[in-house]
Design a protein around this motif. Structure first.
Motif, PDB file in Angstrom:
ATOM      1  N   UNK A 144      -2.116  10.385  53.576  1.00  0.00           N
ATOM      2  CA  UNK A 144      -0.911  11.111  53.132  1.00  0.00           C
ATOM      3  C   UNK A 144      -1.115  12.618  53.040  1.00  0.00           C
ATOM      4  N   UNK A 145      -1.907  13.163  53.948  1.00  0.00           N
ATOM      5  CA  UNK A 145      -2.115  14.614  53.935  1.00  0.00           C
ATOM      6  C   UNK A 145      -0.861  15.372  54.331  1.00  0.00           C
ATOM      7  N   UNK A 172      -0.342  19.168  51.961  1.00  0.00           N
ATOM      8  CA  UNK A 172      -0.991  20.044  52.955  1.00  0.00           C
ATOM      9  C   UNK A 172      -2.098  20.928  52.385  1.00  0.00           C
ATOM     10  N   UNK A 173      -2.095  21.158  51.084  1.00  0.00           N
ATOM     11  CA  UNK A 173      -3.110  22.022  50.468  1.00  0.00           C
ATOM     12  C   UNK A 173      -4.268  21.229  49.877  1.00  0.00           C
TER      13      UNK A 173
END
Length: 232
Positions: A86-87, A91-92
């Motif tokens: 679930x990146x 995104x950070x």
């Protein structure tokens, strides 16, 4: 077979574990029966004892009454060895580096061979094998690549077992090589219980000629030489 061993094999062989369960889960609910879970693992190349399989099933239960194993949780746990899931939603998120406990950080480097007793004899043997390979127009590295990629081998990058090294030498490289000479080579290129065949191939395989694209323009073929002589 523990979960760590599964992760190790999945990481090194780049196995897409989830694909082996997709046909059993038409509705994509993330769960399968115990029999289907066993079949999927078997197709992926994993074999378990009854006790090991029972522990694995208990570790990933499903709320589904008919399909009691949550293969999705299992795949997420195993695939976590590559990256976090679930990146796209995070995104950070910081991602761990490659697992140093599973791979050799110098696996793709050409490690120097160690000096051994009888170094002169080893160098003479390597020179003999190099000349022989040049005459026969063969490269030894592809033979070892096949042995290294064998599913029944440890599959450590750039390395084979001493038994595999012995078999490749006797079957493909130098059939008449004596056992004493084979053992000398094994001692020369031995690395943590295995043999660094890439370092051996670097000493034996014929060196490739450097390609110079602009050098070809200066080469004159016999027909061109005759034409120049006729016009001179």
């Amino acid at each position: 077979m523990s979960l760590e061993i599964i992760k190790d094999r999945v990481y090194k062989n780049r196995i897409r574990v989830k694909e082996f369960f997709a046909d059993f889960d038409k509705l994509r609910c993330g769960s399968v029966t115990e029999a289907q879970f066993c079949s999927g693992l078997s197709m992926a190349g994993f074999n378990f004892t009854a006790a090991e399989f029972a522990r694995l099933v208990e570790a990933f239960p499903s709320m589904n009454v008919d399909k009691t194993v949550c293969y999705k949780d299992f795949c997420d746990e195993v695939n976590g060895i590559f990256t976090k899931s679930n990146l796209e939603k995070l995104p950070l998120e910081e991602v761990d580096r490659e697992p140093s406990n599973l791979i050799d950080s110098l696996r793709f480097s050409l490690k120097p061979s160690k000096p051994v007793a009888g170094e002169e004899a080893v160098n003479a043997l390597l020179q003999f094998l190099s000349n022989d390979c040049k005459i026969r127009r063969i490269s030894v590295k592809p033979f070892f690549d096949d042995a290294c990629g064998n599913q029944n081998s440890p599959m450590r990058a750039n390395h084979v077992t001493p038994v595999q090294f012995h078999q490749v030498l006797k079957n493909h490289v130098a059939r008449n090589l004596g056992e004493k000479d084979v053992n000398l080579l094994i001692d020369k290129f031995k690395d943590k219980g295995m043999v660094n065949y890439v370092a051996f191939a670097a000493r034996v395989d014929p060196k490739e000629e450097v390609y110079h694209p602009y050098l070809l323009a200066t080469i004159k073929f016999p027909e061109e030489q005759e034409q120049e002589q006729m016009t001179a």
